[in-house]
Design an enzyme around this catalytic site. Sequence first.
Site, mmCIF file in Angstrom:
data_model
loop_
_atom_site.group_PDB
_atom_site.id
_atom_site.type_symbol
_atom_site.label_atom_id
_atom_site.label_comp_id
_atom_site.label_asym_id
_atom_site.label_seq_id
_atom_site.Cartn_x
_atom_site.Cartn_y
_atom_site.Cartn_z
ATOM 1 N N CYS A 82 0.812 -1.214 0.000
ATOM 2 C CA CYS A 82 0.000 0.000 0.000
ATOM 3 C C CYS A 82 0.852 1.274 0.000
ATOM 4 O O CYS A 82 1.461 1.581 -1.001
ATOM 5 C CB CYS A 82 -0.998 -0.039 1.152
ATOM 6 S SG CYS A 82 -2.472 0.904 0.767
ATOM 7 N N ARG A 116 -12.098 7.161 -2.147
ATOM 8 C CA ARG A 116 -11.050 6.182 -1.874
ATOM 9 C C ARG A 116 -11.479 4.840 -2.471
ATOM 10 O O ARG A 116 -12.668 4.535 -2.563
ATOM 11 C CB ARG A 116 -10.841 6.039 -0.361
ATOM 12 C CG ARG A 116 -10.311 7.278 0.300
ATOM 13 C CD ARG A 116 -10.036 7.043 1.770
ATOM 14 N NE ARG A 116 -8.935 6.110 1.971
ATOM 15 C CZ ARG A 116 -7.651 6.452 1.893
ATOM 16 N NH1 ARG A 116 -7.314 7.693 1.613
ATOM 17 N NH2 ARG A 116 -6.706 5.562 2.094
ATOM 18 N N HIS A 183 -3.744 -5.088 1.594
ATOM 19 C CA HIS A 183 -3.195 -5.009 2.949
ATOM 20 C C HIS A 183 -4.157 -5.673 3.913
ATOM 21 O O HIS A 183 -4.817 -6.646 3.537
ATOM 22 C CB HIS A 183 -2.815 -3.594 3.327
ATOM 23 C CG HIS A 183 -3.955 -2.606 3.325
ATOM 24 N ND1 HIS A 183 -5.094 -2.772 4.046
ATOM 25 C CD2 HIS A 183 -4.102 -1.443 2.665
ATOM 26 C CE1 HIS A 183 -5.874 -1.738 3.861
ATOM 27 N NE2 HIS A 183 -5.315 -0.916 3.018
HETATM 28 N N1 GLN Z 1 -1.920 7.040 1.813
HETATM 29 C C1 GLN Z 1 -2.072 6.195 0.707
HETATM 30 C C2 GLN Z 1 -3.401 6.327 -0.013
HETATM 31 O O1 GLN Z 1 -4.434 6.546 0.612
HETATM 32 C C3 GLN Z 1 -1.813 4.779 1.148
HETATM 33 C C4 GLN Z 1 -2.826 4.266 2.108
HETATM 34 C C5 GLN Z 1 -2.484 2.962 2.667
HETATM 35 O O2 GLN Z 1 -1.308 2.617 2.949
HETATM 36 N N2 GLN Z 1 -3.526 2.186 2.905
HETATM 37 O O3 GLN Z 1 -3.416 6.205 -1.203
#
Ligand code: GLN
Length: 232
Positions: A82, A116, A183
């Site tokens: 990630c 997201r 993840h």
């Molecule tokens: N900060 C990054 C994003 O949101 C990675 C997030 C994460 O490691 N889950 O794209």
Amino acid sequence: MNIYADRGNLLLLERRCHWRGIEFTLRSSGLGEQLDPGAADLLYVGGGQDRDQKLCALDLASVKREAIHEAARRGVTILAVCGGYQLLGHSYQLGEETLPGVGLVDLHTVRADGPRLIGNVAIEVELEPGQRRVLAGFENHGGRTQLGPGAQPLGRVLRGHGNNSHDGFEGVRAGNVIGTYLHGPLLPKNAWFADWLIATALGRQEPLAALDDELEAAAHRDARRAAGVLRG
Ligand code: GLN
């Protein structure tokens, strides 16, 4: 960075080595600490929120950059998850700000305005020629990652968003270097992949000793079921 069950992933590697009598030592590398490219068989870069990534990006791209490149040249197995995956590439752009990456693989990431990319995900990977397997997990990222012409994806999205929700690719693979958005407890849900990492890190050609994987197989089935695929 080590949120999103990254410690659980490391614990699983430790246990599966221990159960087979393979020595396992875990060492962390914090901000500002030099990395010895020859000290580890496997490097793990965990995930983190944008805030943590800013702290880590400069460190990875300056203090640790050369050592990570040297480790990859030596064939050290690298797994980045990630936020760590995003930082393996050239850059991570957050609005006006562009965080530098390690530049180990040809990709870049942009934090888009859209929602997201969250949910259960399953991808099909072919880590060994002719052996297609499913990796199942969970993704939660705002960044959209685009592979450059010099990069190969880790897998093909069966369910979920993957790198950017558009091109059907997930993660990156360059030899023993692997980056992925999967993840949460990636390795407990995919114990076969943990074993692939262990075998690759140790340069083993022969299969690792079998373990009683009843619970691990059930966890894998559940993760595939949650993602809406049950095969492989
Ligand atoms: N900060 C990054 C994003 O949101 C990675 C997030 C994460 O490691 N889950 O794209």
